[in-house]
Design a protein around this motif. Structure first.
Motif, mmCIF file in Angstrom:
data_model
loop_
_atom_site.group_PDB
_atom_site.id
_atom_site.type_symbol
_atom_site.label_atom_id
_atom_site.label_comp_id
_atom_site.label_asym_id
_atom_site.label_seq_id
_atom_site.Cartn_x
_atom_site.Cartn_y
_atom_site.Cartn_z
ATOM 1 N N THR A 7 0.754 -1.345 -0.224
ATOM 2 C CA THR A 7 -0.240 0.122 -0.046
ATOM 3 C C THR A 7 0.878 1.302 -0.200
ATOM 4 O O THR A 7 1.790 1.681 0.535
ATOM 5 C CB THR A 7 -0.826 0.118 1.128
ATOM 6 N N GLU A 8 -0.088 2.656 0.146
ATOM 7 C CA GLU A 8 1.187 3.802 -0.472
ATOM 8 C C GLU A 8 1.230 4.029 1.418
ATOM 9 O O GLU A 8 1.256 5.859 1.439
ATOM 10 C CB GLU A 8 0.347 4.932 -1.164
ATOM 11 N N GLN A 9 0.182 3.300 2.243
ATOM 12 C CA GLN A 9 0.515 4.265 3.425
ATOM 13 C C GLN A 9 1.294 3.367 4.431
ATOM 14 O O GLN A 9 1.114 2.131 4.459
ATOM 15 C CB GLN A 9 -1.330 3.811 4.245
ATOM 16 N N LEU A 10 1.727 3.826 5.618
ATOM 17 C CA LEU A 10 2.948 3.343 6.724
ATOM 18 C C LEU A 10 1.589 3.284 8.016
ATOM 19 O O LEU A 10 1.191 4.107 8.262
ATOM 20 C CB LEU A 10 4.084 4.423 6.345
ATOM 21 N N ASP A 11 2.083 2.111 8.434
ATOM 22 C CA ASP A 11 1.702 1.603 9.952
ATOM 23 C C ASP A 11 2.516 2.364 10.834
ATOM 24 O O ASP A 11 3.647 1.805 10.755
ATOM 25 C CB ASP A 11 1.291 0.218 10.214
ATOM 26 N N VAL A 12 2.688 3.478 11.413
ATOM 27 C CA VAL A 12 3.665 4.100 11.985
ATOM 28 C C VAL A 12 3.625 3.818 12.866
ATOM 29 O O VAL A 12 5.125 3.870 13.848
ATOM 30 C CB VAL A 12 3.483 6.003 12.012
ATOM 31 N N GLU A 14 3.385 0.562 14.542
ATOM 32 C CA GLU A 14 3.928 -0.827 13.905
ATOM 33 C C GLU A 14 5.682 -0.434 13.365
ATOM 34 O O GLU A 14 6.909 -1.364 14.257
ATOM 35 C CB GLU A 14 3.276 -1.574 12.870
ATOM 36 N N GLN A 15 5.707 0.186 12.835
ATOM 37 C CA GLN A 15 6.680 0.316 12.446
ATOM 38 C C GLN A 15 7.485 0.702 13.372
ATOM 39 O O GLN A 15 9.195 1.056 13.646
ATOM 40 C CB GLN A 15 7.080 2.447 11.302
ATOM 41 N N LEU A 17 6.897 0.041 16.483
ATOM 42 C CA LEU A 17 7.411 -0.739 17.419
ATOM 43 C C LEU A 17 8.191 -2.067 17.271
ATOM 44 O O LEU A 17 9.019 -2.536 17.722
ATOM 45 C CB LEU A 17 6.106 -1.946 18.137
ATOM 46 N N VAL A 18 8.538 -2.290 15.991
ATOM 47 C CA VAL A 18 9.611 -3.137 15.140
ATOM 48 C C VAL A 18 10.407 -2.150 15.016
ATOM 49 O O VAL A 18 12.169 -2.988 15.596
ATOM 50 C CB VAL A 18 8.873 -2.858 13.439
ATOM 51 N N ARG A 19 10.995 -1.197 15.574
ATOM 52 C CA ARG A 19 12.332 -0.087 15.334
ATOM 53 C C ARG A 19 12.516 -0.838 16.241
ATOM 54 O O ARG A 19 13.865 -0.837 16.980
ATOM 55 C CB ARG A 19 11.812 1.384 15.569
ATOM 56 N N ILE A 20 11.802 -0.627 17.579
ATOM 57 C CA ILE A 20 12.319 -0.977 19.354
ATOM 58 C C ILE A 20 12.729 -2.702 19.869
ATOM 59 O O ILE A 20 13.311 -2.176 20.122
ATOM 60 C CB ILE A 20 10.795 -0.703 20.443
ATOM 61 N N ALA A 21 12.204 -2.779 19.207
ATOM 62 C CA ALA A 21 12.168 -4.549 18.654
ATOM 63 C C ALA A 21 13.854 -4.800 18.766
ATOM 64 O O ALA A 21 14.506 -6.192 19.263
ATOM 65 C CB ALA A 21 10.812 -5.496 17.956
ATOM 66 N N TYR A 22 14.131 -4.573 17.176
ATOM 67 C CA TYR A 22 14.758 -4.140 16.550
ATOM 68 C C TYR A 22 16.049 -3.863 18.044
ATOM 69 O O TYR A 22 17.675 -4.275 17.771
ATOM 70 C CB TYR A 22 15.518 -3.567 15.607
ATOM 71 N N ALA A 23 15.480 -2.462 18.092
ATOM 72 C CA ALA A 23 17.038 -1.574 19.425
ATOM 73 C C ALA A 23 16.985 -3.164 20.313
ATOM 74 O O ALA A 23 18.393 -3.014 21.328
ATOM 75 C CB ALA A 23 16.469 -1.109 20.130
ATOM 76 N N CYS A 24 16.066 -4.365 20.981
ATOM 77 C CA CYS A 24 16.326 -4.481 22.268
ATOM 78 C C CYS A 24 17.049 -6.193 21.779
ATOM 79 O O CYS A 24 17.750 -5.727 22.605
ATOM 80 C CB CYS A 24 15.449 -4.595 23.118
ATOM 81 N N LEU A 52 4.478 -7.025 20.569
ATOM 82 C CA LEU A 52 4.612 -7.378 19.148
ATOM 83 C C LEU A 52 4.381 -9.294 18.897
ATOM 84 O O LEU A 52 4.651 -9.858 17.782
ATOM 85 C CB LEU A 52 5.990 -7.098 18.810
ATOM 86 N N ARG A 53 4.816 -9.665 20.276
ATOM 87 C CA ARG A 53 4.815 -11.028 20.749
ATOM 88 C C ARG A 53 3.745 -11.899 20.179
ATOM 89 O O ARG A 53 3.296 -12.621 19.465
ATOM 90 C CB ARG A 53 5.120 -10.913 21.924
ATOM 91 N N GLN A 54 2.284 -11.367 21.316
ATOM 92 C CA GLN A 54 1.061 -11.533 20.393
ATOM 93 C C GLN A 54 0.799 -11.610 19.428
ATOM 94 O O GLN A 54 -0.114 -12.468 18.577
ATOM 95 C CB GLN A 54 0.206 -10.659 21.776
ATOM 96 N N ARG A 55 1.607 -9.919 18.401
ATOM 97 C CA ARG A 55 0.490 -10.352 17.394
ATOM 98 C C ARG A 55 1.456 -11.919 16.168
ATOM 99 O O ARG A 55 1.270 -11.489 15.093
ATOM 100 C CB ARG A 55 0.890 -8.740 16.681
#
Length: 326
Positions: A7-12, A14-15, A17-24, A52-55
């Protein structure tokens, strides 16, 4: 591997949360450090990772022989309300189960007995507990007292409680004392006489004051109790016929964790099951599929706080007790 967005939309959200997950998870930041980096509270970071884990977005893949053990530890603790479960991998040879479970117990005790809150520790007897002392590094706890929690047997052995208690005390540079009594009296009447003696009364009061105790579980076929301590006038076949599945510090239990209705249980000189329930941390160490029934009995009786076992036995216990939760 990168993926194309559809899509042309961003889920900011989720984005972020993923950054947080990558960092941790990849960079190794703590949750507090990630919170500071992204201008969030630590609680927000914690909840985000949980979401993120639940999803199913954040998944952990552990490639290790110990991975199944870690999962079983969680399942056992959750299922039986344990303070802790220690599960070791099951070996290819059944004869190696006891040494491995002993190693697991030794590692657990090595950490536990360094805790200054543990001032008095009780040790039962048996091969598992005997071998556990050989997997411990010396520590310096002169303020600690190690006590034997079972009466003695006539036969000298490395698996006798006196020898095990002494060895553990030496490893810890600790004090030690013995519960001086036979495992069983000659009759229920003679037990009553034993229980009135000052040395027995004082010994039991000391045992009830333990901060933690380590126990083994015996089956009714090959255990130390059956081999060396069962009174000559007690027929093993009678215990089995009445539904006995094994013993915990001399108490013969049925499959539901109840005391077997047999004279042998009225002759035991020592701690009661209610005494065990009152001790803050009762550690049961046992492995091997032939011990599943007695382990289940002990868990059903409700006095075990920490279980040390192997993977195959843990699976057997969970399967055998599955109907309990239904």
């Amino acid at each position: 591997m990168s993926r194309s967005i559809k899509t042309e939309q961003l889920d900011v959200d989720e984005q972020l949360l993923v950054r947080i997950a990558y960092a941790c998870e990849i960079e190794g930041l703590t949750q507090a450090e990630a919170a500071e980096r992204f201008g969030l509270t630590r609680l927000r970071v914690n909840k985000g990772l949980s979401d993120l884990r639940q999803r199913g977005i954040l998944r952990v893949s552990i490639d290790s022989i110990y991975a199944a053990s870690a999962e079983l530890e969680w399942r056992l603790a959750e299922r039986f309300g344990l303070k802790r479960a220690v599960v070791v991998p099951s070996p290819e040879k059944p004869s190696s189960v006891t040494p491995l479970v002993s190693a697991g117990l030794g590692g657990h005790l090595g950490a536990l007995l360094q805790d200054p809150a543990v001032r008095r520790f009780g040790m039962s007897w048996g091969n598992t507990l005997n071998l556990a002392t050989r997997h411990m590094q010396p520590i310096n706890r002169p303020d600690l007292e190690i006590v034997s929690v079972m009466g003695g047997i006539m036969r000298g052995s490395d698996v006798n409680g006196y020898e095990i208690t002494t060895r553990l005390a030496d490893l810890c540079n600790a004090q030690h004392s013995f519960f001086v009594a036979p495992v069983y009296a000659g009759s229920a009447e003679s037990r009553r006489m034993f229980m009135e003696q000052d040395v027995i009364v004082e010994g039991l009061e000391k045992l009830r004051g333990c901060d933690a105790v380590a126990l083994a579980a015996g089956d009714l076929q090959s255990s130390l109790l059956v081999r060396d301590a069962l009174p000559r006038d007690v027929e093993l076949a009678d215990l089995v016929r009445l539904g006995g599945v094994g013993d915990i510090i001399g108490h013969i239990l049925d499959a539901e964790g109840r005391l077997l209705d047999h004279d042998i249980n009225r002759r035991l000189v020592g701690l009661t099951l209610d005494d065990l329930r009152a001790i803050p941390d009762v550690i049961l160490a046992a492995g091997g599929l032939y011990k599943v029934s007695v382990i289940c009995a002990a868990l059903r009786a409700g006095f075990v706080n920490t279980l040390v076992t192997d993977e195959a036995t843990a699976e057997g216990v969970l399967a055998a007790c599955a109907q309990d939760a239904a």
